[in-house]
Write a protein that holds these residues in place. Structure first.
Motif, mmCIF file in Angstrom:
data_model
loop_
_atom_site.group_PDB
_atom_site.id
_atom_site.type_symbol
_atom_site.label_atom_id
_atom_site.label_comp_id
_atom_site.label_asym_id
_atom_site.label_seq_id
_atom_site.Cartn_x
_atom_site.Cartn_y
_atom_site.Cartn_z
ATOM 1 N N ILE A 92 0.828 -1.196 0.000
ATOM 2 C CA ILE A 92 0.000 0.000 0.000
ATOM 3 C C ILE A 92 0.871 1.258 0.000
ATOM 4 O O ILE A 92 2.038 1.222 0.384
ATOM 5 N N ALA A 93 0.301 2.363 -0.437
ATOM 6 C CA ALA A 93 1.049 3.622 -0.575
ATOM 7 C C ALA A 93 1.653 4.017 0.772
ATOM 8 O O ALA A 93 1.011 3.846 1.810
ATOM 9 N N PRO A 94 2.896 4.569 0.763
ATOM 10 C CA PRO A 94 3.556 4.929 2.023
ATOM 11 C C PRO A 94 2.731 5.895 2.872
ATOM 12 O O PRO A 94 2.681 5.750 4.105
ATOM 13 N N GLU A 95 2.042 6.853 2.230
ATOM 14 C CA GLU A 95 1.243 7.827 3.006
ATOM 15 C C GLU A 95 0.107 7.112 3.723
ATOM 16 O O GLU A 95 -0.191 7.379 4.891
ATOM 17 N N LEU A 96 -0.531 6.189 3.009
ATOM 18 C CA LEU A 96 -1.663 5.464 3.588
ATOM 19 C C LEU A 96 -1.179 4.581 4.740
ATOM 20 O O LEU A 96 -1.803 4.522 5.807
ATOM 21 N N GLY A 97 -0.033 3.916 4.524
ATOM 22 C CA GLY A 97 0.533 3.056 5.570
ATOM 23 C C GLY A 97 0.816 3.842 6.832
ATOM 24 O O GLY A 97 0.495 3.405 7.949
ATOM 25 N N ALA A 98 1.362 5.051 6.675
ATOM 26 C CA ALA A 98 1.728 5.855 7.847
ATOM 27 C C ALA A 98 0.487 6.281 8.626
ATOM 28 O O ALA A 98 0.480 6.256 9.860
ATOM 29 N N VAL A 99 -0.577 6.639 7.924
ATOM 30 C CA VAL A 99 -1.803 7.088 8.615
ATOM 31 C C VAL A 99 -2.488 5.898 9.287
ATOM 32 O O VAL A 99 -2.935 5.992 10.433
ATOM 33 N N LEU A 100 -2.510 4.775 8.601
ATOM 34 C CA LEU A 100 -3.120 3.585 9.196
ATOM 35 C C LEU A 100 -2.313 3.135 10.424
ATOM 36 O O LEU A 100 -2.889 2.747 11.454
ATOM 37 N N GLU A 101 -1.003 3.226 10.329
ATOM 38 C CA GLU A 101 -0.158 2.868 11.479
ATOM 39 C C GLU A 101 -0.501 3.767 12.669
ATOM 40 O O GLU A 101 -0.633 3.307 13.812
ATOM 41 N N PHE A 102 -0.688 5.060 12.397
ATOM 42 C CA PHE A 102 -1.053 5.972 13.487
ATOM 43 C C PHE A 102 -2.430 5.609 14.050
ATOM 44 O O PHE A 102 -2.645 5.647 15.273
ATOM 45 N N GLY A 103 -3.349 5.229 13.176
ATOM 46 C CA GLY A 103 -4.688 4.812 13.621
ATOM 47 C C GLY A 103 -4.608 3.611 14.562
ATOM 48 O O GLY A 103 -5.273 3.576 15.604
ATOM 49 N N LEU A 104 -3.770 2.648 14.223
ATOM 50 C CA LEU A 104 -3.621 1.456 15.071
ATOM 51 C C LEU A 104 -2.961 1.838 16.399
ATOM 52 O O LEU A 104 -3.331 1.327 17.461
ATOM 53 N N HIS A 105 -2.013 2.760 16.334
ATOM 54 C CA HIS A 105 -1.376 3.260 17.558
ATOM 55 C C HIS A 105 -2.425 3.935 18.456
ATOM 56 O O HIS A 105 -2.447 3.719 19.681
ATOM 57 N N MET A 106 -3.307 4.728 17.845
ATOM 58 C CA MET A 106 -4.373 5.387 18.622
ATOM 59 C C MET A 106 -5.275 4.348 19.295
ATOM 60 O O MET A 106 -5.718 4.536 20.422
ATOM 61 N N SER A 107 -5.551 3.253 18.593
ATOM 62 C CA SER A 107 -6.387 2.192 19.172
ATOM 63 C C SER A 107 -5.732 1.618 20.413
ATOM 64 O O SER A 107 -6.398 1.409 21.437
#
Ligand code: ADP
Ligand code: MG
Length: 349
Positions: free
Chosen positions: A87-102
């Motif tokens: 997946i695109a690096p930008e999308l990966g970074a935002v999703l990673e942050f989302g999982l961190h928030m969880s």
């Protein structure tokens, strides 16, 4: 005579130089990401147009990658079961942050609530709340621990370089993701960065539907003042916030049920879902968060809407750089609940 002409020309030259270098500001208000935006750049006149163009391009690019409303966005294609790998690096970074928030919020923030979001949207269109079977079915697909996001460990190149490291995303069939709770904040951060890249602006501000980031100074040379809106009356300002440092940097985000909500049989439901119950989170009328980035402020504003005042303030106190203010009560009797560091941003008026 020559001297007079020369000094006259010098004066004209100085005057023109002043006009060219005194900071002026330009604002545009395009509609992007299905909401209103405000973008202001402050600096030399020649820099302003290109700065605003770059910022708008950044907002549009985030939307193209992460919109759940656009079926051709990369996230929509992932949700449709197409190519979850690479997946695109930008999308990966935002999703990673989302999982961190969880993990920080014990699942109050959960990007996998998308099946529930769709269920409640459908219920609103049908004019009746979802029944127990529908809720149970949607809830069976929700849970951030179902998502595995890893970075391919063998490639040493950064993800942002062609051929660099890749994000690998795995999730079960039926699991779907929305990044709407942090994408606006991410877009604002990237728009401000794009605005500043390659030019020296005196200041700037980007606001997208309640998420705001500013830096430097406004054209009058003072400091930015950010109004917090009442959850009951659009346009009514409850208090104003200011940056605390010379950098003029401030990221502020308000989540409230006044802008976006579902209405079913005359009752308003929040567009924020409590993943623990599958029901809309209606505990607080609004939460305003200050954080080091707009994405972080956005994520916390959503999580705190789920957690409510007591649990929410407890968690925020443990999070460095994050401050929050809840508004509860009623229009005529609003009550404010502050984290310990919030009030220093409030302008006493
Ligand atoms: P707004 O700034 O418009 O108030 P938010 O940033 O709070 O919106 O994001 C709301 C959106 O996030 C919803 O429309 C939904 O797609 C998604 N969402 C809803 N509940 C949650 C949750 N508990 N965790 C993460 N995302 C959520
Ligand atoms: Mg949010």
């Amino acid at each position: 005579m020559i001297l007079v002409v020369v000094s006259g020309l010098t004066l004209v030259g100085i005057a023109l130089w002043r006009v060219a270098t005194t900071p002026t500001s330009q604002t545009v208000t395009p509609e992007i990401m299905g909401t209103t935006t405000h973008l202001t750049a402050v600096g030399r006149r020649a820099d302003l147009g290109p700065a605003l163009d770059a910022a708008q391009a950044a907002l549009r690019s985030v939307n193209r990658t992460m919109s759940t409303y656009d079926p051709s966005s990369e996230l929509s294609r992932i949700n449709a079961g197409q190519s979850p790998d690479d997946i695109a690096p930008e999308l990966g970074a935002v999703l990673e942050f989302g999982l961190h928030m969880s993990s920080r919020t014990d699942g109050a923030f959960d990007a996998t609530v998308y099946p529930l979001v769709q269920l409640w949207a459908k219920a609103a269109a049908a004019g009746r709340p979802p029944d127990d079977a529908e809720l149970a079915d949607a809830r069976s697909h929700v849970g951030w621990r179902k998502v595995s996001l890893t970075m391919d460990p063998l490639n040493p190149q950064p993800a942002t370089q062609p051929g660099g490291r890749r994000w690998v995303l795995r999730m079960p069939v039926g699991t779907q993701i929305t990044l709407d709770a942090i994408a606006k904040g991410d877009a604002v951060d990237l728009a401000v960065a794009a605005m500043r890249t390659g030019r020296h602006l005196a200041g700037g501000m980007v606001e997208v539907g309640g998420d705001l980031r500013c830096f430097g100074r406004p054209a009058d040379g003072g400091f930015w003042r950010v109004g917090v809106q009442s959850p009951w009356e659009e346009g009514r300002v409850l208090m104003r916030l200011r940056p605390l440092t010379d950098s003029g940097e401030l990221c502020v985000c308000t989540s409230g049920n006044y802008r976006r909500y579902y209405e079913i049989a005359g009752k308003r439901y929040s567009h924020i879902i409590d993943p623990a119950t599958g029901e809309p989170a209606d505990a607080v009328p609004s939460v305003t968060v200050i954080a080091p980035s707009c994405m972080k402020a956005d994520g916390w504003a959503t999580a705190l809407s789920v957690l409510g005042v007591e649990k929410g303030l407890k968690l925020v106190e443990q999070e460095s750089g994050v401050e929050a203010m809840f508004v509860t009560g009623t229009k005529d009797n609003p009550e404010y609940h502050y984290s310990s560091g919030f009030k220093k941003y409030v302008i006493e008026e």
